[in-house]
Scaffold this motif. Sequence first.
Motif, PDB file in Angstrom:
ATOM      1  N   ILE A 137      12.909 -14.549  12.808  1.00  0.00           N
ATOM      2  CA  ILE A 137      12.930 -14.495  14.315  1.00  0.00           C
ATOM      3  C   ILE A 137      14.260 -14.106  14.697  1.00  0.00           C
ATOM      4  CG2 ILE A 137      12.932 -15.883  16.343  1.00  0.00           C
ATOM      5  CD1 ILE A 137      11.024 -18.135  14.606  1.00  0.00           C
ATOM      6  N   LEU A 138      14.254 -13.178  15.485  1.00  0.00           N
ATOM      7  CA  LEU A 138      15.486 -12.591  16.371  1.00  0.00           C
ATOM      8  C   LEU A 138      15.445 -12.945  17.511  1.00  0.00           C
ATOM      9  CD1 LEU A 138      17.929 -10.733  16.019  1.00  0.00           C
ATOM     10  CD2 LEU A 138      16.429  -8.980  16.618  1.00  0.00           C
ATOM     11  N   VAL A 139      16.462 -13.594  18.007  1.00  0.00           N
ATOM     12  CA  VAL A 139      16.674 -13.801  19.404  1.00  0.00           C
ATOM     13  C   VAL A 139      17.910 -13.208  19.898  1.00  0.00           C
ATOM     14  CG1 VAL A 139      17.363 -15.707  21.184  1.00  0.00           C
ATOM     15  CG2 VAL A 139      15.746 -16.184  19.160  1.00  0.00           C
ATOM     16  N   ASN A 140      17.584 -12.227  20.722  1.00  0.00           N
ATOM     17  CA  ASN A 140      18.891 -11.285  21.396  1.00  0.00           C
ATOM     18  C   ASN A 140      19.157 -12.069  22.647  1.00  0.00           C
ATOM     19  OD1 ASN A 140      20.549  -9.359  21.790  1.00  0.00           O
ATOM     20  ND2 ASN A 140      18.990  -7.725  22.368  1.00  0.00           N
ATOM     21  N   ASN A 141      20.196 -12.718  22.828  1.00  0.00           N
ATOM     22  CA  ASN A 141      20.728 -13.466  23.814  1.00  0.00           C
ATOM     23  C   ASN A 141      22.343 -12.963  24.113  1.00  0.00           C
ATOM     24  OD1 ASN A 141      20.729 -15.975  26.085  1.00  0.00           O
ATOM     25  ND2 ASN A 141      22.486 -16.298  24.539  1.00  0.00           N
ATOM     26  N   VAL A 142      22.494 -12.104  25.047  1.00  0.00           N
ATOM     27  CA  VAL A 142      23.871 -11.600  25.189  1.00  0.00           C
ATOM     28  C   VAL A 142      24.336 -11.969  26.633  1.00  0.00           C
ATOM     29  CG1 VAL A 142      25.315  -9.576  25.392  1.00  0.00           C
ATOM     30  CG2 VAL A 142      23.246  -9.803  23.735  1.00  0.00           C
ATOM     31  N   GLY A 143      25.141 -12.674  26.691  1.00  0.00           N
ATOM     32  CA  GLY A 143      25.819 -13.246  27.791  1.00  0.00           C
ATOM     33  C   GLY A 143      26.854 -12.029  28.439  1.00  0.00           C
ATOM     34  N   THR A 144      27.748 -12.466  29.493  1.00  0.00           N
ATOM     35  CA  THR A 144      28.417 -11.637  29.880  1.00  0.00           C
ATOM     36  C   THR A 144      30.023 -12.215  29.915  1.00  0.00           C
ATOM     37  OG1 THR A 144      28.293 -12.508  32.385  1.00  0.00           O
ATOM     38  CG2 THR A 144      26.990 -10.500  31.756  1.00  0.00           C
TER      39      THR A 144
END
Length: 79
Positions: free
Chosen positions: A72-79
């Motif tokens: 599983i890949l979760v691409n969670n990019v914040g600022t």
Amino acid sequence: TGKSRGIGRGIVDEFLKLGAAVVSCARDIQPLADLETTSSGPLKAIIADVSTADGRAAAIRTALDVHGRLDILVNNVGT
């Protein structure tokens, strides 16, 4: 996934509760420094900026090196 705070932290915490082995990354390792020893499951924390191709490759390479596969890949990019 970025795990230092917010949604990313919640996602990783839930996966760990479910028994998943997790590789988490952030641009700043400081918020992740103690997580490998205090997490509720197998967690590998690395420095990687997933806004770059090199950072994404490093995160995937680490998952494969540490766990032998990536489910599983979760691409969670914040600022």
